[in-house]
Design an enzyme around this catalytic site. Sequence first.
Site, short mmCIF file in Angstrom:
data_model
loop_
_atom_site.label_atom_id
_atom_site.label_comp_id
_atom_site.label_asym_id
_atom_site.label_seq_id
_atom_site.Cartn_x
_atom_site.Cartn_y
_atom_site.Cartn_z
N LEU A 35 120.47 48.06 -14.18
CA LEU A 35 120.85 47.63 -15.53
C LEU A 35 119.67 47.52 -16.49
O LEU A 35 118.54 47.26 -16.08
CB LEU A 35 121.59 46.29 -15.42
N GLY A 38 120.88 48.21 -22.65
CA GLY A 38 122.12 48.88 -23.08
C GLY A 38 123.32 48.22 -22.42
O GLY A 38 124.32 47.88 -23.07
N HIS A 39 123.21 47.99 -21.12
CA HIS A 39 124.30 47.31 -20.40
C HIS A 39 124.47 45.88 -20.92
O HIS A 39 125.59 45.38 -21.04
CB HIS A 39 124.00 47.27 -18.89
P1 AMP Z 1 126.29 53.46 -16.48
O1 AMP Z 1 125.74 52.36 -15.64
O2 AMP Z 1 125.28 54.46 -16.91
O3 AMP Z 1 127.55 54.06 -15.93
O4 AMP Z 1 126.73 52.76 -17.83
C1 AMP Z 1 127.66 51.70 -17.82
C2 AMP Z 1 128.10 51.45 -19.24
O5 AMP Z 1 126.97 51.12 -20.04
C3 AMP Z 1 128.75 52.68 -19.87
O6 AMP Z 1 129.85 52.26 -20.65
C4 AMP Z 1 127.64 53.24 -20.71
O7 AMP Z 1 128.10 53.99 -21.83
C5 AMP Z 1 126.94 51.97 -21.17
N1 AMP Z 1 125.57 52.26 -21.57
C6 AMP Z 1 124.60 52.86 -20.82
N2 AMP Z 1 123.48 53.02 -21.54
C7 AMP Z 1 123.72 52.50 -22.76
C8 AMP Z 1 122.96 52.38 -23.97
N3 AMP Z 1 121.71 52.81 -24.05
N4 AMP Z 1 123.55 51.79 -25.03
C9 AMP Z 1 124.84 51.36 -24.97
N5 AMP Z 1 125.60 51.45 -23.87
C10 AMP Z 1 125.06 52.02 -22.79
#
Ligand code: AMP
Length: 262
Positions: A35, A38-39
């Site tokens: 994490l 963004g998360h």
């Molecule tokens: P992931 O762990 O990459 O599957 O991401 C989980 C959630 O966090 C998904 O809804 C992604 O779109 C969101 N997410 C990942 N990176 C970012 C970011 N830089 N800004 C906003 N949301 C993000």
Amino acid sequence: MKLQEVNTVDELLKLVRSLKSNGLRIGFVPTMGFLHQGHMSLVQAAQQECDIVIASIYVNPTQFNDPKDFNNYPKDIERDKSLLDLNSCDYVFIPSQHEIESLPIENVDLEGLDEVMEGRFRPGHFRGVVEVVYRLFTACEPDVAFFGEKDFQQLMVIQKMVDALSLPIKIVGVPIVRELNGLAMSSRNVRLSTEGRAKAKVIFETLKGYPAVQRAEAKQKLSDAGFELEYFEVHRFRDSQRLFIAGFLEGVRLIDNIELVD
Ligand code: AMP
């Protein structure tokens, strides 16, 4: 309250149903772990709108079309839990593969949305995403679920699934969080060298520069920085137009997008 970890579907459903019977609104943030801020912005958005926030950490093999990408996906569960705790997330659901496979799946007609961009370059990706998010929704029964605009096509796919299956879940999109140089935060960024991270700013610069800097010149700039482009496409979703870029830098797959204002 300290972050609490839940590992089984039974336990999670019992918990959620009891919280809901007390009138509490449940916000859900599905993630694949490792994490970053963004998360955390999804967790914060969930806190704004809900009484209880549940994050999940599960790396779903069925959405990876490249087994190397799956095997190289970074992991640090202890660090993830500390970050969630620090950000006052209430619960984290960390299911085993077996728990996930005990849940049902649904077929959804994505009406071609799964055939462009990510769907074109990662065959089967959105089938895997729909499968796992549906399963996680079944395990968590949230009132609201939060997804990042970084994966904008995924956000649209999830909204389509919710509409197609008439699930009583509100889907909220959260703006992209970026590094200081503009690179969209991603768990995969740790696989870039320091130099690669610096060079990767070219992606956001290209997004911001368009259409003043036209497609051919923009593509050249990306290529000069070592970015191997997969797609550079404009799509309209509902009432807004966006430019999407995806490709590889130092063998790491990066995606980003921006809303185009007329
Ligand atoms: P992931 O762990 O990459 O599957 O991401 C989980 C959630 O966090 C998904 O809804 C992604 O779109 C969101 N997410 C990942 N990176 C970012 C970011 N830089 N800004 C906003 N949301 C993000």
